[in-house]
Design a protein around this motif. Structure first.
Motif, short mmCIF file in Angstrom:
data_model
loop_
_atom_site.label_atom_id
_atom_site.label_comp_id
_atom_site.label_asym_id
_atom_site.label_seq_id
_atom_site.Cartn_x
_atom_site.Cartn_y
_atom_site.Cartn_z
N PHE A 30 70.46 6.77 -111.66
CA PHE A 30 70.46 6.61 -110.20
C PHE A 30 71.79 7.09 -109.64
O PHE A 30 72.83 7.00 -110.28
CB PHE A 30 70.30 5.13 -109.83
CG PHE A 30 68.88 4.65 -109.75
CD1 PHE A 30 67.88 5.23 -110.50
CD2 PHE A 30 68.55 3.58 -108.94
CE1 PHE A 30 66.57 4.77 -110.44
CE2 PHE A 30 67.25 3.10 -108.87
CZ PHE A 30 66.26 3.70 -109.62
N GLU A 36 71.29 5.46 -104.33
CA GLU A 36 69.97 4.99 -104.74
C GLU A 36 70.04 3.58 -105.32
O GLU A 36 69.18 2.72 -105.03
CB GLU A 36 69.37 5.94 -105.77
CG GLU A 36 68.98 7.29 -105.20
CD GLU A 36 68.68 8.32 -106.26
OE1 GLU A 36 68.03 9.33 -105.92
OE2 GLU A 36 69.08 8.12 -107.44
N TYR A 45 68.42 0.25 -103.73
CA TYR A 45 67.44 -0.51 -104.51
C TYR A 45 67.79 -2.00 -104.49
O TYR A 45 66.92 -2.86 -104.30
CB TYR A 45 67.40 0.02 -105.94
CG TYR A 45 66.56 -0.80 -106.89
CD1 TYR A 45 65.18 -0.91 -106.70
CD2 TYR A 45 67.13 -1.45 -107.98
CE1 TYR A 45 64.40 -1.66 -107.58
CE2 TYR A 45 66.36 -2.20 -108.85
CZ TYR A 45 65.00 -2.30 -108.64
OH TYR A 45 64.23 -3.05 -109.50
#
Length: 272
Positions: free
Chosen positions: A99, A103, A107
Motif C-alpha cells: 500500500f 492508501e 484504509y
C-alpha cells in the motif's frame, strides 16, 4: 502517591486486573486520566503494554471496570463507540507493505468509520502532521523504519481521536523526529487524552503533563514531571538527570512500602 487529573476524566479504570497464564500483569489498578499528555513509565514487565491494550479494547481485563469517553468498554455497543473515537499505535503495528501511505491511512480511516467525504482531507492532514506529506504516495515497503513508525502515528490520529494511546511511539525515530513528535503530542494533548508508554524518561519530561509509574502491575507513583524532577533533585539515586533520579527514587520508595506492607525486608534491587 496519587495526583488526580486537573480536567474531568476521559478514562476511568477501577480495580483493573489482567492475568496472563496465571501471571498477574495488572493488579487492582485505579486510574483517572483527563485531557493532556500522560506519560506511562515503568521497568520491563511493569504492565504498561497490558494497560495500553486494555484501554485500546484489544484485550479484556480479568477483573475490574474501564470507562472511556463516557462509554463502558465491557459493553459491545460501548466498545464500538470507543473505537470510533480512539487512536492506537502499538509497539508493532500491522500494515500492507504494498500500500502507499495514502492508501493505508485511508484504509484505517475507513475502519474507524469516518464518513467517506471526509477521508481524503483527513488522510492528507494526518500525513502532514507526522511530516510525511512528501512521501504520501510512496509504497510503505520503500520507507525507512522511522518513516514506517510515522505512518503508524498518522493512522492513529486520522480520526482526530478523543483518546490517543501510543506504545513506544519514538522507537526508531532520530533525535530531530523525536522533537517533532513531542511537539505534536503537546498539540494533540490540548484537546484529547493522550497516553504515551515509553522507556525514555526525557520524552516524558519534555511532552507530558502527568506521569504514572507502574511497577509489577501496580501504580507506584502519580504526579507531574516537575514533581518527579524535584524528587530527583534531592535524591542520591543513579541517573544523568534529576527526572531520571526521581523515577528511580519513586520506584524505590514504592517497593519499600510494598515490602513493609507485607512484613518482608526491602531488598535493594534494580529498578532500571
Amino acid at each position: 502517591m496519587s495526583t488526580p487529573s486537573a480536567t474531568p476524566p476521559t478514562i476511568r479504570a477501577a480495580a483493573l486486573r489482567v492475568e496472563h497464564r496465571k501471571a498477574v500483569a495488572l493488579d487492582s489498578v485505579d486510574l483517572e486520566l483527563g485531557t493532556g499528555v500522560h506519560g506511562l513509565l515503568g521497568p520491563n514487565g511493569a504492565g504498561k503494554t497490558s494497560l495500553i491494550r486494555v484501554l485500546a479494547t484489544v484485550a479484556q481485563p480479568s477483573g475490574g471496570r474501564v470507562e472511556m469517553l463516557g462509554e463502558d468498554s465491557a459493553d459491545p455497543r460501548g466498545r464500538t463507540a470507543i473505537r470510533r473515537r480512539l487512536g492506537y499505535l502499538p509497539q508493532e503495528f500491522g500494515y500492507y507493505p504494498g500500500f502507499t501511505v495514502r492508501e493505508f491511512v485511508a484504509y484505517m480511516a475507513w475502519l474507524k468509520e469516518l464518513p467517506a467525504d471526509r477521508v481524503p482531507e483527513a488522510v492528507e492532514r494526518a500525513v502532514d502532521r507526522v511530516g510525511l506529506a512528501d512521501r504520501i504516495d510512496a509504497k510503505i515497503k520503500t520507507l525507512s523504519g522511522g518513516m514506517v513508525r510515522r505512518v503508524g502515528m498518522a493512522q492513529a490520529v486520522v480520526n482526530d481521536p478523543g483518546v490517543l494511546l501510543l506504545d513506544e511511539p519514538t522507537a526508531g525515530l532520530d533525535p530531530e523526529q523525536r522533537v517533532e513528535l513531542r511537539e505534536l503530542l503537546r498539540t494533540l494533548g490540548a484537546s484529547a487524552t493522550v497516553v504515551v508508554s515509553t522507556h525514555l524518561v526525557e520524552d516524558v519530561a519534555a511532552a507530558c503533563t502527568e506521569v504514572t509509574l507502574l511497577d509489577r502491575g501496580r501504580v507506584a507513583y502519580r504526579g507531574t514531571p516537575e514533581t518527579l524532577t524535584r524528587l530527583g533533585e534531592t535524591s542520591d539515586e543513579p541517573g544523568d538527570h534529576p527526572i531520571e533520579r526521581g523515577y528511580t527514587a519513586a520506584l524505590r520508595t514504592h517497593r519499600i512500602r510494598t515490602h513493609r506492607a507485607h512484613g518482608t525486608p526491602a531488598a535493594r534491587e534494580s529498578v532500571r
